[in-house]
Design an enzyme around this catalytic site. Sequence first.
Site, PDB file in Angstrom:
ATOM      1  N   GLY A  67     -35.204 -30.641  47.034  1.00 12.03           N
ATOM      2  CA  GLY A  67     -36.188 -31.217  46.125  1.00 12.03           C
ATOM      3  C   GLY A  67     -36.731 -32.566  46.529  1.00 12.03           C
ATOM      4  O   GLY A  67     -37.781 -32.990  46.021  1.00 12.03           O
ATOM      5  N   TYR A  68     -36.073 -33.269  47.444  1.00 11.02           N
ATOM      6  CA  TYR A  68     -36.551 -34.587  47.869  1.00 11.02           C
ATOM      7  C   TYR A  68     -37.835 -34.427  48.677  1.00 11.02           C
ATOM      8  O   TYR A  68     -37.837 -33.815  49.750  1.00 11.02           O
ATOM      9  CB  TYR A  68     -35.503 -35.314  48.711  1.00 11.02           C
ATOM     10  N   SER A  69     -38.895 -34.980  48.155  1.00  9.69           N
ATOM     11  CA  SER A  69     -40.224 -34.848  48.767  1.00  9.69           C
ATOM     12  C   SER A  69     -40.571 -33.383  49.017  1.00  9.69           C
ATOM     13  O   SER A  69     -41.296 -33.042  49.954  1.00  9.69           O
ATOM     14  CB  SER A  69     -40.319 -35.650  50.072  1.00  9.69           C
ATOM     15  N   LEU A  70     -40.038 -32.501  48.161  1.00 13.36           N
ATOM     16  CA  LEU A  70     -40.311 -31.059  48.221  1.00 13.36           C
ATOM     17  C   LEU A  70     -40.088 -30.501  49.623  1.00 13.36           C
ATOM     18  O   LEU A  70     -40.917 -29.751  50.157  1.00 13.36           O
ATOM     19  CB  LEU A  70     -41.730 -30.762  47.722  1.00 13.36           C
TER      20      LEU A  70
END
Length: 328
Positions: free
Chosen positions: A59-62
């Site tokens: 989920g970090y920066s998708l």
Amino acid sequence: MKYTTLGRTGMTVSRLCLGCMSYGSSTWRPWILDGEEAARPFFRAAAEAGINFFDTADGYSLGRSEEITGKMLREFARREETVLATKVFFPMGRGPNMKGLSRKHVLEGCEASLRRLGVETIDLYQIHRFDPETPIEETLAAMDLLVRQGKVRHVGASSGPAWKLMKGLGLSDRLGFPRFVSMQNHYNLVYREEEREMLPLCVEETIAVLPWSPLARGLLAGSRPRPDDRSATLRAASDDYAWKLYDHPSDADVMEATRTVAAARGVEMAEVALAWLLEKPVVTAPIIGATKLSHLETAIRALDLVLTEEEIRALEAPYTPHAVRGWH
């Protein structure tokens, strides 16, 4: 660098884990460092300092954080010497099956993370939160399949009530699934509610503890004079989640106690706050976020700072009970 064992596993990890949420795309969060060139100095410095433990999430920066993390580790670290962790749960798109811990999303999420990271196996695959919509047996079965396929070595959890972690451990033991070997939880001098149930459980079950936000979103780093100061840094101005975590009247008193101990020692507040965490036998490795090289240098210095019993009492004395924060 100092090292320890990750819970019941045989893996050796550095006492500091570089959190890679800071590297990705500023379109996701304004304070994120953009791209590979911005991230490169941090991975180089971490590897040169002996850090071998790196944590990210899909989920970090998708997904961009995973891409950068994988590429930087190929440049600066030997894969067989590195412990690479990532997580699954938060939305990766608008579709109804693009989030959570269903068998479908866990298996597809792992495949996508492997591609972005550029590896064949993830050392520590963590559920980013417990999923109220999916039976935990389904999630554990999916994790078991990934381990048997050789795509994951160990499984971990992050942020939730102790009873849910214990339920997962009990089901794993009964069904023959891999146990959670780690808990990545919200724990620092400003927020200590984990000491009630989660940390004693982790001691009893030999679960590695990997605290996130060890500096309380900068409150314990000296970057803000007051907990409610939103103007001190870009992250303070734009990180709305921080204001949901730290809104207690005693937070300012804990900050002041940390500032006082640091001044008396002639060190930075962040060194004191991290040294306090590292002194706890239950803590394996705090997750360190760094957007300036000085952040990483400060964290490394904290490894050698030994607090006295009097200093520890002074740091802990101002704390008063908080409402639960960080599970959602």
